[in-house]
Write a protein that holds these residues in place. Structure first.
Motif, PDB file in Angstrom:
ATOM      1  N   ASN A 359       0.873  -1.143  -0.026  1.00 54.36           N
ATOM      2  CA  ASN A 359       0.101  -0.131  -0.059  1.00 54.36           C
ATOM      3  C   ASN A 359       0.982   1.202  -0.201  1.00 54.36           C
ATOM      4  OD1 ASN A 359      -2.916  -1.145   0.559  1.00 54.36           O
ATOM      5  ND2 ASN A 359      -1.411  -2.137   2.080  1.00 54.36           N
ATOM      6  N   ALA A 362      -0.433   4.640   1.113  1.00 48.26           N
ATOM      7  CA  ALA A 362      -0.654   5.006   2.625  1.00 48.26           C
ATOM      8  C   ALA A 362       0.285   5.661   3.301  1.00 48.26           C
ATOM      9  CB  ALA A 362      -0.894   3.494   3.407  1.00 48.26           C
ATOM     10  N   PRO A 413      -5.441   5.849   3.218  1.00 49.06           N
ATOM     11  CA  PRO A 413      -5.205   4.978   4.565  1.00 49.06           C
ATOM     12  C   PRO A 413      -3.831   5.445   5.269  1.00 49.06           C
ATOM     13  CG  PRO A 413      -5.190   3.777   2.732  1.00 49.06           C
ATOM     14  CD  PRO A 413      -5.317   4.934   2.079  1.00 49.06           C
ATOM     15  N   ILE A 503      -6.857  -1.827   6.502  1.00 52.53           N
ATOM     16  CA  ILE A 503      -6.719  -1.004   5.186  1.00 52.53           C
ATOM     17  C   ILE A 503      -7.827  -1.302   4.313  1.00 52.53           C
ATOM     18  CG2 ILE A 503      -5.287  -0.867   2.946  1.00 52.53           C
ATOM     19  CD1 ILE A 503      -3.552  -0.039   5.037  1.00 52.53           C
TER      20      ILE A 503
END
Ligand code: TZD
Length: 537
Positions: A359, A362, A413, A503
């Motif tokens: 991710n 993020a 996120p 997430i």
């Protein structure tokens, strides 16, 4: 115009039955909106309760905290803010880059413009703007009021470096046998990622990212020397600092870290320093080639001077770094792969590392001591400006403020890796995470205390040692009180599952990650900064 005259003029204007009237509340809102500010982090109460209502009614996002300190931390990463009463101006003055007070409604426009410019121009910094309660109720003719607002033109103007300074820097760089580039958070803030990447790759010089410059180039970049830090700092002969200060984080450019014989001894390196502030030069060691200007302009000027036939650094230097890197990376891989029970920092961070890799957008917020130092070195960042941490001053308590603002502003996120002590400084704001339903996953690395949880009271008395907390505390229960998701994780597999789920769901989540209470070291990596008792018995 004096104060009295101004009040008369305002009164006569408001007597005109046709003219519309506005007030301090609305002027502040209009001045902020005019300058593109759309989010306020604060805490309502006298005298700004109505202000927060009106700001929200006017379409601004008003994010309310449980403690002003956390609102301040949120505003610090978004460069926007709002405060309370008392003689705060006097208190704020020595702490902020600038502090102003506005007494008249017609000066709101000037006050806000000045505050914005002071905050973002040159080296950015927090600015305090004092708006006393009585200002808000002052009325003003609406058309005069709207003319009094200022939209700041070019708030952070470019500062072009002198050509001879650029030339001097290039000559020194060319003469290097073992060159090194250090990227600081200034380089990340400058948002000239392509130019910086191109400078690094065209020169072929190995680089070290400072904490918040991680990800400016992906940490996996082959020229990153981060895994060979303790080798390159003492060995380099010419070091080019880009938006990085030679402060304590870099051992002030001298001492054993840099190959000096003792803590004050100069290691013999020559320094090129690129910084927006001339004052930064020579602050700890001699800077042989200062280049003063904004990072974008400086890097562009260097790139232009480098041309197309730049000779890459000597192969033996690059080979020596690569060897150290490979060795250290292999050693770290072994450590990360272990699965001790209870978890230690490494086995837990191995999970965080994978989650961030999967991710890359993020945002990683990070505070604590061991929790900070291990995360910084273990968790690779893949994109610029995705890592927010305690920064130069190491202030605990930034966690939830940063996390709220990062989620609100970026809508990405957010993962907050928190030491259990660090988390306690702003932990009440988990209610804020839940109230705004923010996609924040807080992971509390719970090792039962400050640094570790193993100290004992030497007197045998009833109190626990000062660094020890309630053992086996369940921080996950805190967020459940507000409807968030709480998870108790005792293994890497449980931690991984919980983080992936957080997430995926984007629900406010707090994972109580149980870490071996003996795993940390005193003060993390900066044990040496602790004063030692000279008492002899
Ligand atoms: N108060 C404030 C506002 N900032 C600080 N930096 C400190 C106190 C001193 N301090 C540190 O420098 S790190 C730390 C404190 C209290 C907490 C370390 O414990 P932790 O992390 O549980 O957060 P680890 O992972 O257990 O080391």
């Amino acid at each position: 115009m004096g104060t009295v005259e101004r009040q008369v003029a305002t009164a006569s204007m408001t007597n005109d039955a046709q003219s519309q009237v506005t007030d301090g509340f609305h002027l502040v809102i209009d001045a902020l909106k005019l300058n593109g500010i759309d989010t306020i982090f604060g805490l309502p109460g006298i005298p700004i309760t109505d202000f927060t209502r009106m700001a929200q009614a006017a379409g601004m996002r008003v994010i309310s905290f449980r403690h002003e300190q956390n609102a301040g931390n949120a505003a610090a990463i978004a460069q926007q803010g709002d405060y309370e009463e008392m003689d705060q101006l006097a208190i704020a003055k020595p702490l902020c880059k600038a502090a102003f007070r506005v007494l008249q409604a017609e000066d709101i426009g000037v006050g806000i413009a000045r505050a914005i410019r002071a905050a973002v121009s040159g080296r950015p910094g927090g600015v305090y703007l004092d708006l006393p309660a009585k200002l808000f109720a002052q009325t003003m003719d609406a058309s005069a009021a709207s003319k009094s607002l200022i939209k700041v033109v070019d708030p952070a103007p470019r500062q072009i470096p002198a050509q001879d300074a650029v030339q001097r820097a290039l000559e020194l760089l060319k003469s290097a046998k073992r060159p090194l580039i250090v990227l600081g958070k200034g380089a990340a803030y400058a948002q000239v990622d392509t130019e910086i990447k191109s400078l690094i790759e065209k020169t072929g010089i190995p680089y070290l990212p400072m904490s918040m410059a991680k990800g400016l180039l992906p940490d996996t970049h082959e020229q990153s020397a981060a895994a060979a830090r303790s080798y390159v700092l003492p060995e380099a002969d010419v070091v080019m600092l880009i938006g990085a200060r030679l402060n304590w984080l870099l051992s002030h450019g001298k001492g054993k870290t840099w190959g000096g014989k003792d803590h004050k001894d100069w290691g013999g390196q020559k320094f090129i320093q690129i910084d927006i502030s001339a004052q930064e030069m020579d602050s700890n060691v001699r800077i042989d080639a200062p280049v003063v200007g904004d990072i974008g302009s400086c890097v562009s000027a260097l790139l232009a001077g480098i041309g197309s036939n730049w000779v890459k650094p000597p192969a033996d230097w690059l080979r020596a770094i690569a060897e150290r890197k490979d060795k250290n990376v292999a050693k770290m891989a072994d450590t990360l792969a272990k699965n001790p029970a209870p978890m230690n920092f490494h086995s837990a961070l191995n999970v965080v590392r994978d989650i961030i890799k999967a991710n890359p957008d993020a945002i990683l917020v990070n505070e604590g001591a061991n929790a900070l130092d291990f995360t910084r070195s273990i968790v690779d960042m893949h994109k610029p400006r995705k890592r927010l941490d305690v920064g130069t001053w190491g202030i605990m308590g930034i966690g939830m403020g940063f996390a709220v603002a990062a989620a609100v502003v970026s809508r990405q996120p957010v993962i907050a890796i928190e030491g259990d002590s660090a988390f306690g400084f702003s932990g009440m704001e988990v209610e804020t995470l839940c109230r705004y339903n923010l996609p924040v996953c807080v992971v509390v690395f719970n090792n039962n205390g400050v640094y570790r949880g193993t100290d004992v009271n030497p007197t045998g008395g009833p109190d626990v040692a000062p660094t020890v907390f309630v053992k086996g505390a369940r921080y996950d229960k805190l967020i459940e009180a507000f409807g968030g998701v709480g998870v108790h994780a005792t293994t890497p597999a449980e931690l991984r599952k919980a983080m992936e789920e957080a997430i995926r769901s984007r629900k406010p989540t707090l994972i109580n990650a149980v870490i071996d209470e003996a795993a940390g070291t005193e003060s993390g990596r900066i044990t040496s900064l602790n004063p030692k008792s000279g008492e002899k018995k």
